[in-house]
Design a protein around this motif. Sequence first.
Motif, PDB file in Angstrom:
ATOM      1  N   SER A 178       0.832  -1.205  -0.023  1.00  0.00           N
ATOM      2  CA  SER A 178      -0.095  -0.096   0.034  1.00  0.00           C
ATOM      3  C   SER A 178       0.939   1.169   0.027  1.00  0.00           C
ATOM      4  N   VAL A 179       0.333   2.144  -0.738  1.00  0.00           N
ATOM      5  CA  VAL A 179       1.075   3.721  -0.634  1.00  0.00           C
ATOM      6  C   VAL A 179      -0.148   4.612   0.122  1.00  0.00           C
ATOM      7  N   ALA A 180       0.410   5.244   1.203  1.00  0.00           N
ATOM      8  CA  ALA A 180      -0.189   6.041   1.988  1.00  0.00           C
ATOM      9  C   ALA A 180       0.210   7.511   1.408  1.00  0.00           C
ATOM     10  N   SER A 181      -0.599   8.625   1.682  1.00  0.00           N
ATOM     11  CA  SER A 181      -0.082   9.812   1.496  1.00  0.00           C
ATOM     12  C   SER A 181      -1.222  10.878   1.993  1.00  0.00           C
ATOM     13  N   MET A 210       6.928  13.875  16.501  1.00  0.00           N
ATOM     14  CA  MET A 210       6.127  12.963  17.647  1.00  0.00           C
ATOM     15  C   MET A 210       5.421  12.317  16.206  1.00  0.00           C
ATOM     16  N   ALA A 211       4.921  12.620  15.094  1.00  0.00           N
ATOM     17  CA  ALA A 211       4.076  11.908  14.223  1.00  0.00           C
ATOM     18  C   ALA A 211       4.944  11.076  13.561  1.00  0.00           C
ATOM     19  N   LEU A 212       6.383  11.304  13.202  1.00  0.00           N
ATOM     20  CA  LEU A 212       7.154  10.384  12.783  1.00  0.00           C
ATOM     21  C   LEU A 212       7.521   9.187  13.488  1.00  0.00           C
ATOM     22  N   ARG A 213       7.594   9.434  14.961  1.00  0.00           N
ATOM     23  CA  ARG A 213       7.954   8.384  15.879  1.00  0.00           C
ATOM     24  C   ARG A 213       6.667   7.479  15.954  1.00  0.00           C
ATOM     25  N   ARG A 214       5.344   8.075  15.873  1.00  0.00           N
ATOM     26  CA  ARG A 214       4.234   7.119  15.968  1.00  0.00           C
ATOM     27  C   ARG A 214       4.321   6.128  14.436  1.00  0.00           C
ATOM     28  N   MET A 215       4.771   6.522  13.444  1.00  0.00           N
ATOM     29  CA  MET A 215       4.848   5.513  12.320  1.00  0.00           C
ATOM     30  C   MET A 215       6.014   4.539  12.533  1.00  0.00           C
ATOM     31  N   GLU A 216       7.099   5.133  13.303  1.00  0.00           N
ATOM     32  CA  GLU A 216       8.249   4.340  13.576  1.00  0.00           C
ATOM     33  C   GLU A 216       7.766   2.977  14.551  1.00  0.00           C
ATOM     34  N   ALA A 217       6.768   3.384  15.328  1.00  0.00           N
ATOM     35  CA  ALA A 217       6.438   2.363  16.429  1.00  0.00           C
ATOM     36  C   ALA A 217       5.461   1.315  15.685  1.00  0.00           C
ATOM     37  N   ILE A 218       5.026   1.519  14.645  1.00  0.00           N
ATOM     38  CA  ILE A 218       3.985   0.537  14.173  1.00  0.00           C
ATOM     39  C   ILE A 218       4.883  -0.933  13.793  1.00  0.00           C
ATOM     40  N   THR A 219       4.391  -1.857  14.193  1.00  0.00           N
ATOM     41  CA  THR A 219       5.049  -3.193  14.089  1.00  0.00           C
ATOM     42  C   THR A 219       5.432  -3.584  12.668  1.00  0.00           C
ATOM     43  N   GLY A 220       4.416  -3.381  11.660  1.00  0.00           N
ATOM     44  CA  GLY A 220       4.580  -4.007  10.452  1.00  0.00           C
ATOM     45  C   GLY A 220       5.805  -3.349   9.706  1.00  0.00           C
ATOM     46  N   LYS A 221       5.764  -3.308   8.303  1.00  0.00           N
ATOM     47  CA  LYS A 221       6.871  -2.973   7.531  1.00  0.00           C
ATOM     48  C   LYS A 221       6.467  -1.849   6.933  1.00  0.00           C
ATOM     49  N   VAL A 222       6.736  -0.309   7.697  1.00  0.00           N
ATOM     50  CA  VAL A 222       6.514   0.861   7.346  1.00  0.00           C
ATOM     51  C   VAL A 222       7.401   1.585   6.885  1.00  0.00           C
ATOM     52  N   PRO A 268      -3.985  -2.466   7.961  1.00  0.00           N
ATOM     53  CA  PRO A 268      -3.500  -4.120   8.077  1.00  0.00           C
ATOM     54  C   PRO A 268      -2.042  -4.030   8.049  1.00  0.00           C
ATOM     55  N   GLN A 269      -1.436  -4.852   8.924  1.00  0.00           N
ATOM     56  CA  GLN A 269       0.047  -5.075   8.883  1.00  0.00           C
ATOM     57  C   GLN A 269       0.390  -6.037   8.051  1.00  0.00           C
ATOM     58  N   ASP A 270      -0.319  -6.707   7.254  1.00  0.00           N
ATOM     59  CA  ASP A 270      -0.129  -7.927   6.414  1.00  0.00           C
ATOM     60  C   ASP A 270       0.619  -7.425   5.121  1.00  0.00           C
ATOM     61  N   ARG A 271       0.846  -6.281   4.853  1.00  0.00           N
ATOM     62  CA  ARG A 271       1.752  -6.002   3.493  1.00  0.00           C
ATOM     63  C   ARG A 271       2.445  -4.517   3.886  1.00  0.00           C
ATOM     64  N   PRO A 272       3.521  -4.653   3.409  1.00  0.00           N
ATOM     65  CA  PRO A 272       4.436  -3.279   3.419  1.00  0.00           C
ATOM     66  C   PRO A 272       3.560  -2.282   2.949  1.00  0.00           C
ATOM     67  N   VAL A 273       4.000  -1.073   3.836  1.00  0.00           N
ATOM     68  CA  VAL A 273       3.250   0.494   3.432  1.00  0.00           C
ATOM     69  C   VAL A 273       4.457   1.430   3.333  1.00  0.00           C
ATOM     70  N   VAL A 274       4.176   2.314   2.482  1.00  0.00           N
ATOM     71  CA  VAL A 274       5.337   3.436   2.241  1.00  0.00           C
ATOM     72  C   VAL A 274       4.179   4.549   2.350  1.00  0.00           C
ATOM     73  N   ALA A 275       4.594   5.448   3.120  1.00  0.00           N
ATOM     74  CA  ALA A 275       3.920   6.711   3.607  1.00  0.00           C
ATOM     75  C   ALA A 275       4.508   7.980   3.039  1.00  0.00           C
ATOM     76  N   MET A 276       3.842   8.610   2.237  1.00  0.00           N
ATOM     77  CA  MET A 276       4.523   9.761   1.616  1.00  0.00           C
ATOM     78  C   MET A 276       3.990  11.084   1.904  1.00  0.00           C
ATOM     79  N   VAL A 277       4.754  12.268   2.241  1.00  0.00           N
ATOM     80  CA  VAL A 277       4.488  13.444   1.882  1.00  0.00           C
ATOM     81  C   VAL A 277       4.867  13.953   0.868  1.00  0.00           C
ATOM     82  N   ASP A 278       4.571  15.126   0.598  1.00  0.00           N
ATOM     83  CA  ASP A 278       5.016  15.974  -0.629  1.00  0.00           C
ATOM     84  C   ASP A 278       6.033  16.954  -0.169  1.00  0.00           C
ATOM     85  N   GLY A 279       7.177  17.005  -0.347  1.00  0.00           N
ATOM     86  CA  GLY A 279       8.201  18.031   0.307  1.00  0.00           C
ATOM     87  C   GLY A 279       9.157  17.548   1.243  1.00  0.00           C
TER      88      GLY A 279
END
Lengths: 200, 400
Positions: free
Chosen positions: B81-84, B209-221, B171-182
């Motif tokens: 998945s790609v989240a943005s 703080m928001a970056l830390r929240r994403m680091e804390a996610i167990t799946g491949k993010v 869901p954490q069953d697939r890798p996720v790339v979270a993107m922001v512009d800039g």
Amino acid sequence: MTTSKNITDRLGQVVVASTTGFTAHCHELYQAPPLGSLVRCGRDDGVVYGVVAGITTESLDPSRRPMARDAKAESEDEVYANHPQLTRLLATRFETLSVGYRDDVGLHRYLAPLPPSIYSFVHLCSDGETREFTESLESLSVLLNAPNAPQDDVAAAFLRLASTTHSDPRAFLVRAGKELAVQLIGQSQRLNGILRRLSR
Amino acid sequence: MALDLTRTALQLDSMAVDIKEREVDRRARLQNALAALKSFDVEEYQSRRETHESALNYPIAAITSPPDAAYEPPPLPSDFSVASADGSHIDVDRHSLAQCYLINIGTVVLTYGSKPDARLQAQPKLYARDEDMVLRDEGNDRAEQVEGAVLGAKRAVEEVAALAEVVEGLPQDRPVVAMVDGSLAFIGLRRGVHQDLVFRSILEDGFVMALRRMEAITGKVAVMGYISLPNSAEVVGALRLASCGLGVLESKKCGGPESGRQACDACVGGVRDRDVFGALLQPGQRSEVFGVSSDVVTQYYGDQSVRFFYLNAGSEIVRVEVPQWVAEDTDILGLVHTVTLDQCRRNTGYPAALMEAHEQAVISGGDRRLFSEMLTDVLEGQGVAANLSEKDRSKRMRWL
């Protein structure tokens, strides 16, 4: 008559409504009923019937035009799988011609006094409803005289689909042919064109 | 009065001639930069950097391995998945009595593979309370108005916070790339008398703080910032420090073509990183990972310090910024590389998820006018006169 609230047979919702017809936005892309289908919208106390007279699929945002993608894709499904957002950014709408309504008194095959509300749920009529509605063909004149619609194709498609809901489709079409002959006096070319469409 | 296009056209012609002349000079400097990249001595550079960085007047990248490396993308995962998230805002109108601003955040999740899906949404939020309008420092009187650049930064925080919320719900069953512009590094945010207050409120308490929240996610993010047509020259700055013919301390006087200053024979001034990596990287390849060398990042980002690499996305060289924890995990870094490339390929050069997030977030001119009218109606409905300043009234009426 059934006015099922079951959302599984809900086609979409009314987004444009007028006395002479309404336009519905489909819940699912490409899930419009076929041209000529009889659909209904509204609640138990005021149902409006329409015949599908046009179907359009286009970008939800008029400033974003679809363009060709994935020249090497092996199927159209692959294009949608490669760009899953497309199903959210395109929309299918269908336009109907209002042909009647039902109120506390009963079924009427002429224009309703008021158009349906915006966001009214639109359902495909069941075979029983279509059969009941087409026991009389007085609403055929609406289809044959509708401005800005492919009148003859809509009328032929409506009759062809309706015929399949009757126990004797051929007898229904013969009756429809007679009604057309009355409606199209002096327009033999149109009459023949519609009859040819019905015979196929 | 309309713009005098005749006079403007003459100036444009003159500018085009200047650009053409400078281009010849820039090509020679680019060759200097490529030569410096190939012969780069990492240890020598580290030593010079430690000794002289604080005295330099140009930004330099942290480089810990040979900078001329190029990496092919790893295979794309079958399901991912790609989240943005992207944002748009209506700034405080100081000509209006109602002091408020609006931030509209668009979020997108595009899922590819066996179960393709898309989720697109936008969430507008109006800020009008006193505590929304000012950043305050608890315990003393320091305060900073939230408007202009500070509001832009607050919006960026809202974007990455919305992104974290979306990614946490996947869901954490697939890798996720979270993107922001800039950029992930707020290097340009330097304003106001209480700069430290702004940085702490915006960065430490929000963005990081928001970056830390994403680091804390167990799946491949993975988290990344995407910069199209980057203007940065930090790697080139490093080459300048490493190879300037005037010497280390004099390198800050060695000018680019626009500076009018003396230039050494090996001058790389005026060259941008994208020029260097455009010549080095083949389509699909990424560069080595470099570090953002900025006091803002050092002081406020803590364990989320920012790394970056350049990617030949096919139609342009782009800069991709990632937090340290992404850069240090080879698998996740590879995921960022291959998914970014794939997003660009799916969407004629620019990531599809970023484009759709932008489309969700954007506030059109018509919507801005409607917002202004709604604001006036609401205030008048409450018996509050929505007075406009005379300047604003004059601009709206444009009378003769």
